[in-house]
Motif scaffolding. Structure first.
Motif, short mmCIF file in Angstrom:
data_model
loop_
_atom_site.label_atom_id
_atom_site.label_comp_id
_atom_site.label_asym_id
_atom_site.label_seq_id
_atom_site.Cartn_x
_atom_site.Cartn_y
_atom_site.Cartn_z
N VAL A 92 0.87 -1.18 0.00
CA VAL A 92 0.00 0.00 0.00
C VAL A 92 0.91 1.23 0.00
N ILE A 93 0.87 1.98 -1.09
CA ILE A 93 1.67 3.20 -1.21
C ILE A 93 0.73 4.38 -1.06
N VAL A 94 1.06 5.31 -0.18
CA VAL A 94 0.26 6.51 0.05
C VAL A 94 1.20 7.70 0.18
N ALA A 95 0.64 8.90 0.03
CA ALA A 95 1.43 10.11 0.19
C ALA A 95 0.54 11.21 0.75
N ARG A 101 -0.55 18.48 -4.47
CA ARG A 101 0.39 17.52 -5.08
C ARG A 101 0.79 16.51 -4.02
N PRO A 102 1.18 15.31 -4.44
CA PRO A 102 1.60 14.33 -3.43
C PRO A 102 2.95 14.70 -2.82
N GLY A 103 3.05 14.51 -1.49
CA GLY A 103 4.32 14.68 -0.79
C GLY A 103 5.12 13.39 -0.87
N ARG A 104 6.09 13.24 0.04
CA ARG A 104 6.94 12.04 0.04
C ARG A 104 6.09 10.80 0.33
N PRO A 105 6.14 9.81 -0.57
CA PRO A 105 5.34 8.60 -0.38
C PRO A 105 5.83 7.75 0.80
N ARG A 106 4.89 6.95 1.30
CA ARG A 106 5.19 5.92 2.30
C ARG A 106 4.67 4.61 1.74
N ALA A 107 5.28 3.51 2.14
CA ALA A 107 4.88 2.19 1.66
C ALA A 107 4.60 1.28 2.85
N PHE A 108 3.40 0.76 2.90
CA PHE A 108 2.99 -0.15 3.97
C PHE A 108 2.84 -1.55 3.41
#
Length: 165
Positions: A92-95, A101-108
């Motif tokens: 699951v990738i979210v930002a 605009r999207p900021g730095r993504p995170r990956a769960f």
């Protein structure tokens, strides 16, 4: 800028700003069906605006880690829930949103027994199963109007598995 993202375990606390973690964790809220079923009640903030809820089935191609991506999207007028139809983990990738605009993504990384509900307007990567089959029930908004915004990064982000060692 480092464009590598390490996976994080999917927990309700870590994911709260993006949406809900759907899982049967802790004690059930109710016992139903003559005592044979635990109900984990009302676990998602579903939001369909002026539309209605729809259930679709997605069949996504599995990916592998490390995983490179350039596309991220959001749904400005409705939430979107992903419920895996197999017990395999998925990514699951979210930002966060930063001035539209999207900021730095995170990956769960899910455990294989978790689903997610993305809040309206949450930037997220595409459906990313890590094993076949990539079958998911998806609950989202059905209705008039545009409910998809895409953003493409000029340079790919790379997701790698966190190594706790």
């Amino acid at each position: 800028m480092d464009r590598t993202i390490r996976t994080e375990p999917l927990t309700a606390a870590a994911f709260a700003r993006f949406g809900d973690v759907l899982e049967a964790a802790g004690a059930p809220d109710r016992i139903i069906n003559e005592g044979l079923c635990g109900r984990f009640h009302d676990r998602a903030r579903l939001d369909f605006g002026t539309g209605r809820a729809g259930i679709s089935v997605f069949d996504a191609t599995p990916r592998a880690l490390p995983y490179d991506f350039t596309l991220i999207e959001r749904h400005p007028v409705g939430s979107q829930a992903f419920l895996p139809m197999t017990a395999a983990p998925f990514l699951v990738i979210v930002a966060p949103d930063e001035s539209e605009r999207p900021g730095r993504p995170r990956a769960f990384l899910t455990t294989g027994t978790q689903g997610i509900n993305l809040c309206r307007g949450t930037w997220h990567g595409v459906l990313t199963p890590l094993a076949a089959p990539g079958l998911f029930a998806v609950v989202d908004r059905i209705g008039e109007g545009a409910n998809l915004e895409e953003y493409r990064y000029d340079v790919p982000w790379r997701v790698v598995r966190d190594d706790p060692a």
